[in-house]
Design an enzyme around this catalytic site. Structure first.
Site, short mmCIF file in Angstrom:
data_model
loop_
_atom_site.label_atom_id
_atom_site.label_comp_id
_atom_site.label_asym_id
_atom_site.label_seq_id
_atom_site.Cartn_x
_atom_site.Cartn_y
_atom_site.Cartn_z
N LEU A 147 0.86 -1.17 0.00
CA LEU A 147 0.00 0.00 0.00
C LEU A 147 0.90 1.23 0.00
O LEU A 147 1.94 1.24 0.66
CB LEU A 147 -0.90 0.02 1.24
CG LEU A 147 -2.01 -1.03 1.32
CD1 LEU A 147 -2.77 -0.89 2.64
CD2 LEU A 147 -2.97 -0.90 0.15
N ASP A 148 0.52 2.28 -0.73
CA ASP A 148 1.30 3.50 -0.75
C ASP A 148 1.41 4.09 0.65
O ASP A 148 0.61 3.79 1.54
CB ASP A 148 0.64 4.54 -1.67
CG ASP A 148 0.65 4.09 -3.13
OD1 ASP A 148 1.50 3.25 -3.47
OD2 ASP A 148 -0.20 4.56 -3.89
N ARG A 149 2.38 4.98 0.80
CA ARG A 149 2.62 5.61 2.11
C ARG A 149 1.37 6.27 2.67
O ARG A 149 1.08 6.16 3.86
CB ARG A 149 3.74 6.64 1.97
CG ARG A 149 4.11 7.33 3.27
CD ARG A 149 5.27 8.30 3.07
NE ARG A 149 5.67 8.91 4.31
CZ ARG A 149 6.64 9.81 4.41
NH1 ARG A 149 7.31 10.18 3.32
NH2 ARG A 149 6.96 10.32 5.58
#
Length: 280
Positions: A147-149
């Protein structure tokens, strides 16, 4: 002759045999316990075969005994049906032809918060998701996908390599649902464009479904997708001129965030693991 009163008030002696006084039980006259055969010293390098199979995450020890008796298990190339058989950690143990690892399979579900990157370490010193599950296990667990930051929501961790491959391979169409917040209301025309499929810079993309969130402003959208391409949900909306202000993965492979607050983790139940393994 009259009886003397000299004994009046005295307690009977320990050897007194009259009356109802009972003699205390003397342990030295009790039956001797049956002596068992001397126990053989256990070898710390050996483990019972059924426990080995259970630790590998295949089934319970009781179920393992059934599979052993049925001839499903081999040790160093030979079928073993003997109950209580012990193996060494270095032995080649196989179940239905597949080699097993002694390391117990573990499955941790995290509700990821913002500002954590999905990696095992970061050279820039940024916080990683591994910090959030540091107390979950002594085994080395790895995230399934990423998952992206700034993306929140469900992230699975495991040391089950086969399951990781299954859940990240596009052919298995693993279900993922996101709650998307946009900077502007999504027009009905653009919603239909997403439903029909878009042509992005790295190729066409289709979604399983997309809809407005019931009871919420039209800038909040639910989208179901099985693609694992990098930043794919954000890029779908950016392609149409919208900015994603918040992105939350609410369902992953049938797992939900129910009773799992942001930043917390839990072990999967046995049934949840079975469901994941049964994904076709």
């Amino acid at each position: 002759m009259a009886k003397s009163d000299n004994n009046k008030g005295r307690r009977p002696s320990k050897n007194f045999k009259g009356g109802d006084r009972k003699k205390p039980f003397d342990k030295k006259f009790s039956s001797k316990p049956r002596q068992s055969a001397p126990r053989k010293p256990s070898n710390p390098d050996e483990i019972r075969l059924n426990r080995y199979i259970a630790n590998a995450g295949i089934c319970s020890r009781r179920e393992a005994d059934t599979y052993i008796a049925a001839g499903n298990v081999t040790v160093n190339g030979k079928t073993v049906t003997e109950m209580g058989f012990k193996v060494k950690r270095s032995d080649d143990v196989r179940f239905d032809g597949k080699r097993l690892s002694l390391e117990k399979k573990e499955y941790i579900l995290l509700n990821k918060p913002k500002n954590f990157i999905t990696t095992t370490s970061d050279e820039k010193g940024r916080r990683t998701v591994m910090e959030l599950i540091s107390s979950a296990s002594n085994n080395r667990l790895l995230p399934v996908g990423r998952l992206d930051r700034n993306t929140t929501g469900l992230l699975l961790f495991t040391n089950d390599g086969d399951l990781t491959k299954k859940l990240t391979h596009p052919k298995h169409n693993v279900r993922k649902i996101y709650h998307v917040h946009l900077d502007n209301n999504l027009s009905l025309a653009d919603l239909h464009k997403i439903e029909a499929g878009l042509e992005l810079e790295d190729g066409p993309i289709t979604v399983d479904s997309v809809s407005y969130i019931q009871g919420a402003p039209k800038r909040e959208v639910g989208i179901e997708i099985h693609s694992g391409r990098n930043r794919i949900v954000r890029r779908i909306f950016e392609h149409l001129g919208y900015n994603v202000t918040k992105l939350d993965r609410v369902i992953f492979a049938g797992l939900t965030k129910k009773d799992l607050p942001r930043g917390h983790w839990r072990h999967l139940t046995e049934q949840e693991v079975i469901n994941l393994r049964n994904i076709k």
